[in-house]
Scaffold this motif. Structure first.
Motif, PDB file in Angstrom:
ATOM      1  N   GLY A  22       0.774  -1.202   0.076  1.00  0.00           N
ATOM      2  CA  GLY A  22       0.277  -0.116   0.109  1.00  0.00           C
ATOM      3  C   GLY A  22       0.997   1.357   0.004  1.00  0.00           C
ATOM      4  N   GLY A  23       2.165   1.320  -0.055  1.00  0.00           N
ATOM      5  CA  GLY A  23       2.924   2.392  -0.208  1.00  0.00           C
ATOM      6  C   GLY A  23       2.887   3.130   1.165  1.00  0.00           C
ATOM      7  N   ALA A  24       3.868   4.212   1.159  1.00  0.00           N
ATOM      8  CA  ALA A  24       3.959   5.048   2.212  1.00  0.00           C
ATOM      9  C   ALA A  24       2.551   5.734   2.420  1.00  0.00           C
ATOM     10  N   SER A  25       1.967   5.775   1.224  1.00  0.00           N
ATOM     11  CA  SER A  25       0.733   6.675   1.451  1.00  0.00           C
ATOM     12  C   SER A  25      -0.374   5.736   2.368  1.00  0.00           C
ATOM     13  N   LEU A  26      -0.429   4.586   2.202  1.00  0.00           N
ATOM     14  CA  LEU A  26      -1.217   3.755   3.057  1.00  0.00           C
ATOM     15  C   LEU A  26      -1.002   4.174   4.520  1.00  0.00           C
ATOM     16  N   GLN A  27       0.334   4.321   4.774  1.00  0.00           N
ATOM     17  CA  GLN A  27       0.831   4.709   6.347  1.00  0.00           C
ATOM     18  C   GLN A  27       0.159   6.244   6.705  1.00  0.00           C
ATOM     19  N   PHE A  28       0.171   7.018   5.625  1.00  0.00           N
ATOM     20  CA  PHE A  28      -0.669   8.286   6.004  1.00  0.00           C
ATOM     21  C   PHE A  28      -1.939   7.912   6.669  1.00  0.00           C
ATOM     22  N   SER A  29      -2.663   7.060   6.406  1.00  0.00           N
ATOM     23  CA  SER A  29      -4.062   6.553   7.071  1.00  0.00           C
ATOM     24  C   SER A  29      -3.648   5.600   8.258  1.00  0.00           C
ATOM     25  N   SER A  70       5.173  18.385   0.301  1.00  0.00           N
ATOM     26  CA  SER A  70       3.876  17.947  -0.431  1.00  0.00           C
ATOM     27  C   SER A  70       3.471  16.683   0.157  1.00  0.00           C
ATOM     28  N   TRP A  71       4.383  16.003   0.695  1.00  0.00           N
ATOM     29  CA  TRP A  71       4.060  14.491   1.196  1.00  0.00           C
ATOM     30  C   TRP A  71       3.508  14.444   2.751  1.00  0.00           C
ATOM     31  N   SER A  72       4.202  15.611   3.592  1.00  0.00           N
ATOM     32  CA  SER A  72       3.749  15.962   4.980  1.00  0.00           C
ATOM     33  C   SER A  72       2.106  16.219   4.594  1.00  0.00           C
ATOM     34  N   ILE A 111       6.886  13.707  11.372  1.00  0.00           N
ATOM     35  CA  ILE A 111       7.641  14.365  10.330  1.00  0.00           C
ATOM     36  C   ILE A 111       7.989  13.454   9.219  1.00  0.00           C
ATOM     37  N   THR A 112       8.396  14.390   8.061  1.00  0.00           N
ATOM     38  CA  THR A 112       8.777  13.782   6.832  1.00  0.00           C
ATOM     39  C   THR A 112      10.342  14.025   6.786  1.00  0.00           C
ATOM     40  N   SER A 113      11.036  13.001   6.994  1.00  0.00           N
ATOM     41  CA  SER A 113      12.628  13.270   7.243  1.00  0.00           C
ATOM     42  C   SER A 113      13.212  13.853   6.050  1.00  0.00           C
ATOM     43  N   ASN A 114      13.057  13.458   4.955  1.00  0.00           N
ATOM     44  CA  ASN A 114      13.318  13.996   3.514  1.00  0.00           C
ATOM     45  C   ASN A 114      12.202  14.267   2.665  1.00  0.00           C
ATOM     46  N   ASN A 115      12.327  15.288   2.171  1.00  0.00           N
ATOM     47  CA  ASN A 115      11.333  15.907   1.514  1.00  0.00           C
ATOM     48  C   ASN A 115      11.752  15.954  -0.105  1.00  0.00           C
ATOM     49  N   THR A 116      11.191  14.753  -0.751  1.00  0.00           N
ATOM     50  CA  THR A 116      11.872  14.394  -2.075  1.00  0.00           C
ATOM     51  C   THR A 116      11.542  15.294  -2.963  1.00  0.00           C
ATOM     52  N   ILE A 117      10.595  16.107  -2.906  1.00  0.00           N
ATOM     53  CA  ILE A 117      10.273  17.103  -4.060  1.00  0.00           C
ATOM     54  C   ILE A 117      11.081  18.431  -3.676  1.00  0.00           C
ATOM     55  N   CYS A 153       8.003   9.044  11.732  1.00  0.00           N
ATOM     56  CA  CYS A 153       8.595   9.632  10.781  1.00  0.00           C
ATOM     57  C   CYS A 153       8.341   8.893   9.254  1.00  0.00           C
ATOM     58  N   ASP A 154       8.067   9.766   8.372  1.00  0.00           N
ATOM     59  CA  ASP A 154       7.964   9.001   7.103  1.00  0.00           C
ATOM     60  C   ASP A 154       9.489   9.214   6.470  1.00  0.00           C
ATOM     61  N   ALA A 155      10.126   8.172   6.275  1.00  0.00           N
ATOM     62  CA  ALA A 155      11.585   8.086   5.946  1.00  0.00           C
ATOM     63  C   ALA A 155      11.687   7.526   4.583  1.00  0.00           C
ATOM     64  N   SER A 156      10.737   7.833   3.502  1.00  0.00           N
ATOM     65  CA  SER A 156      10.608   7.044   2.326  1.00  0.00           C
ATOM     66  C   SER A 156      11.716   7.246   1.589  1.00  0.00           C
ATOM     67  N   SER A 157      12.245   8.565   1.531  1.00  0.00           N
ATOM     68  CA  SER A 157      13.338   8.969   0.734  1.00  0.00           C
ATOM     69  C   SER A 157      14.607   9.289   1.319  1.00  0.00           C
ATOM     70  N   ASP A 158      14.747   8.805   2.414  1.00  0.00           N
ATOM     71  CA  ASP A 158      16.118   8.596   2.981  1.00  0.00           C
ATOM     72  C   ASP A 158      16.550   7.586   4.003  1.00  0.00           C
ATOM     73  N   ALA A 187       9.858   1.126   0.147  1.00  0.00           N
ATOM     74  CA  ALA A 187      11.237   0.766  -0.569  1.00  0.00           C
ATOM     75  C   ALA A 187      11.700   1.306  -1.716  1.00  0.00           C
ATOM     76  N   GLN A 188      10.977   1.853  -2.489  1.00  0.00           N
ATOM     77  CA  GLN A 188      11.198   2.235  -3.913  1.00  0.00           C
ATOM     78  C   GLN A 188      12.542   3.147  -4.312  1.00  0.00           C
ATOM     79  N   LYS A 189      13.045   3.830  -3.120  1.00  0.00           N
ATOM     80  CA  LYS A 189      13.875   4.809  -3.364  1.00  0.00           C
ATOM     81  C   LYS A 189      15.148   4.156  -2.865  1.00  0.00           C
ATOM     82  N   ASN A 190      15.551   3.883  -1.551  1.00  0.00           N
ATOM     83  CA  ASN A 190      16.808   3.475  -1.200  1.00  0.00           C
ATOM     84  C   ASN A 190      16.811   2.044  -0.790  1.00  0.00           C
TER      85      ASN A 190
HETATM   86  N1  PMP Z   1       6.468  10.131   1.296  1.00  0.00           N
HETATM   87  C1  PMP Z   1       7.705  10.572   0.630  1.00  0.00           C
HETATM   88  C2  PMP Z   1       8.678  11.417   1.363  1.00  0.00           C
HETATM   89  C3  PMP Z   1       7.845  10.120  -0.512  1.00  0.00           C
HETATM   90  O1  PMP Z   1       8.854  10.645  -1.341  1.00  0.00           O
HETATM   91  C4  PMP Z   1       6.725   9.468  -1.382  1.00  0.00           C
HETATM   92  C5  PMP Z   1       6.764   8.828  -2.825  1.00  0.00           C
HETATM   93  N2  PMP Z   1       7.775   9.636  -3.486  1.00  0.00           N
HETATM   94  C6  PMP Z   1       5.616   8.862  -0.555  1.00  0.00           C
HETATM   95  C7  PMP Z   1       5.625   9.151   0.651  1.00  0.00           C
HETATM   96  C8  PMP Z   1       4.585   8.089  -1.361  1.00  0.00           C
HETATM   97  O2  PMP Z   1       4.881   6.905  -1.350  1.00  0.00           O
HETATM   98  P1  PMP Z   1       4.119   5.685  -2.209  1.00  0.00           P
HETATM   99  O3  PMP Z   1       4.174   6.051  -3.315  1.00  0.00           O
HETATM  100  O4  PMP Z   1       4.804   4.525  -1.952  1.00  0.00           O
HETATM  101  O5  PMP Z   1       2.873   5.564  -1.363  1.00  0.00           O
END
Ligand code: PMP
Length: 367
Positions: free
Chosen positions: A75-82, A102-104, A153-159, A177-182, A200-203
Motif C-alpha cells: 500500500g506504499g507510504a501513502s497507506l501509512q498516512f492513514s 507535499s508528502w507531509s 515528520i517527513t525526514s526527507n522532502n523528496t520534491i 517519521c516518514d523516511a521514504s526517501s532517506d 522501499a522504492q528509493k533506497n
Molecule cells: N513520502 C515520501 C517522502 C515520498 O517521497 C513518497 C513517494 N515519492 C511517498 C511518501 C509516497 O510513497 P508511495 O508512492 O510509496 O505511497
C-alpha cells in the motif's frame, strides 16, 4: 549486455548493480530450491528464511532494539498516512504534524479524517498554487502539544530537496517519521522514534514493499474495531504474513541490506552520501549564480539535490542535453520546476562526478 545509463530518478530509483545481477542470476532458479523466488509459497521454509534474514539484516544495519517490530507491508507510504492516525491517534485523537512539503501535506490530509491534526510547525512560503518549502523549521519555531498522540515528520522532502539533519526534540511524545526517501542513508537512533515508515522504492528495493519499524508498546493502541489489514497489531502478531506479502520485493530488500553490510554499514554509506551531495552542491555554489540551489544550505537534502537556472528555457536545454549525454531523470517535480538530481545510496559516485563535469561544461558554453 546493454549499457546502463545514469538514473537520477526520484523513485522508483537506481538499485545497486550487484543486487540486480544477483537477482538476475537467481531469477530462474533459486539455488538449491529448483524454483524462482516468485513461485514459492510465502509459508515455505525457503521463504521464511529470506523473510527472517531481511529483518535480521535491517535490524543489524539500524541497530534496532528488541522492543521494536519490523514489518514489510503493502500500500506504499501513502497507506501509512492513514494507518498511522487510525492506529496511533486514539484515545487522545490529536497529533502534531510538522509540515515541510507535499508528502507531509498528504499525511495531514488523512490524519484529519481521524482526529485533529495540528500543524506544529511549517516553513511553507508563497501563494495559491505557487506554494513551496525551502527549509526545515527550527526547534524554536515548533509549537508542540505535550498531550499529542504523536509528532509526525517527513525526514526527507523528496520534491523540495530538504532534509531534517537532526530529529526535533519531542519530549515523551512518540516521534513518527516518514523516511521514504532517506531510509538507510545513515544510521539513526531508532530509540528516538516510536515509528518509522518508508516505501522501499528509493533506497531499499523495488516498489511494492513498505517497511514499518514500530515500538512494540505502541501496538497496544490499535483498537479491535479497526479493519484487520489496517491494524498494526495484525501485522505484528503475524510477522507481516497475515496475507501474502511482496515476497519478491522483500527478497530484493534483503539483497540490498546485505549489499549495505558488505559496503561497511550505514556509517560508511553516510560518508559516501555526504561526499556525493557535496560535489553537486559545490558545483552549484561555485557557479556564480548560474545554478541556484532551491533549498537553504542548512536544510539541504543529501538525497535530492534541487536547483534552477535563470530561465525555464535554459533548464529545458540542460535537461535535453543531459538526456542525450546519458543522464536520465533530472527534470524537477512538476510542482517545483527546475532540476532535481536524486542520488540515493545506490547512485554511483562516478555518475555524480560526470554530472558535475557536464554541468561545468554547460555553464562554460552558456554562462
Ligand atoms: N513520502 C515520501 C517522502 C515520498 O517521497 C513518497 C513517494 N515519492 C511517498 C511518501 C509516497 O510513497 P508511495 O508512492 O510509496 O505511497
Amino acid at each position: 549486455m546493454e549499457k546502463r545509463i545514469y538514473n537520477f530518478s526520484a523513485g522508483p530509483a537506481v538499485l545497486p548493480e550487484e543486487v540486480l545481477l544477483q537477482a538476475q542470476k537467481e531469477l530462474f532458479v533459486l539455488p538449491g530450491v529448483g524454483m524462482s523466488i516468485m513461485e514459492i509459497s510465502h509459508r515455505s521454509k525457503t521463504y521464511d528464511a529470506i523473510h527472517s534474514e531481511a529483518k535480521a539484516n535491517i535490524k543489524k544495519l539500524l541497530d534496532i532494539p528488541d522492543d521494536y517490530a519490523i514489518l514489510f507491508l503493502q500500500g506504499g507510504a501513502s497507506l501509512q498516512f492513514s494507518m498511522v492516525p487510525l492506529n496511533l491517534m486514539p484515545p487522545a485523537n490529536k497529533a502534531d504534524y510538522i509540515l515541510t512539503g507535499s508528502w507531509s501535506k498528504k499525511a495531514i490530509k488523512e490524519a484529519k479524517r481521524v482526529g485533529t491534526a495540528n500543524i506544529a510547525g511549517t516553513t511553507e512560503e508563497g501563494e495559491g498554487d505557487k506554494k513551496f518549502f525551502k527549509r526545515i523549521p527550527k526547534q524554536s519555531e515548533l509549537k508542540l502539544d505535550p498531550d499529542a498522540a504523536y509528532v509526525h515528520i517527513t525526514s526527507n522532502n523528496t520534491i523540495f530537496g530538504t532534509q531534517f539533519h537532526t530529529e526535533p526534540q519531542v519530549g515523551n511524545v512518540p516521534l513518527v517519521c516518514d523516511a521514504s526517501s532517506d531510509i538507510l542513508h545513515k544510521k539513526i537512533d531508532i530509540e528516538k522514534y516510536g515509528l518509522v515508515y518508508a516505501g522501499a522504492q528509493k533506497n531499499m528495493g523495488p516498489a511494492g514493499v513498505t517497511m514499518v519499524i514500530i515500538r512494540k508498546d505502541l501496538v497496544e493502541r490499535s483498537q479491535d474495531t479497526l479493519h484487520t489489514m489496517l491494524s498494526y497489531k495484525t501485522h505484528v502478531d503475524n510477522d507481516s504474513l497475515y496475507n501474502t506479502p511482496n515476497t519478491f520485493g522483500i527478497y530484493i530488500v534483503n539483497l540490498i541490506a546485505k549489499w549495505l553490510i558488505n559496503l561497511g554499514g550505514l556509517d560508511k554509506m553516510y560518508e559516501i552520501n555526504k561526499k556525493k551531495a557535496n560535489m553537486l552542491y559545490k558545483c552549484i555554489d561555485e557557479s556564480n549564480g548560474f545554478y541556484k540551489g532551491h533549498a537553504e544550505k542548512e536544510s539541504r537534502s543529501l538525497m535530492n539535490i534541487t536547483f534552477n537556472l535563470a530561465t525555464p528555457e535554459m533548464e529545458k536545454q540542460l535537461i535535453d542535453n543531459a538526456t542525450k549525454a546519458g543522464f536520465n531523470g533530472l527534470k524537477g517535480h512538476r510542482s517545483v520546476g527546475g532540476l532535481r538530481a536524486s542520488i540515493y545510496n545506490a547512485f554511483p559516485t562516478k555518475g555524480v562526478e560526470e554530472l558535475v563535469s557536464f554541468m561545468k561544461d554547460f555553464q562554460q558554453k552558456n554562462g
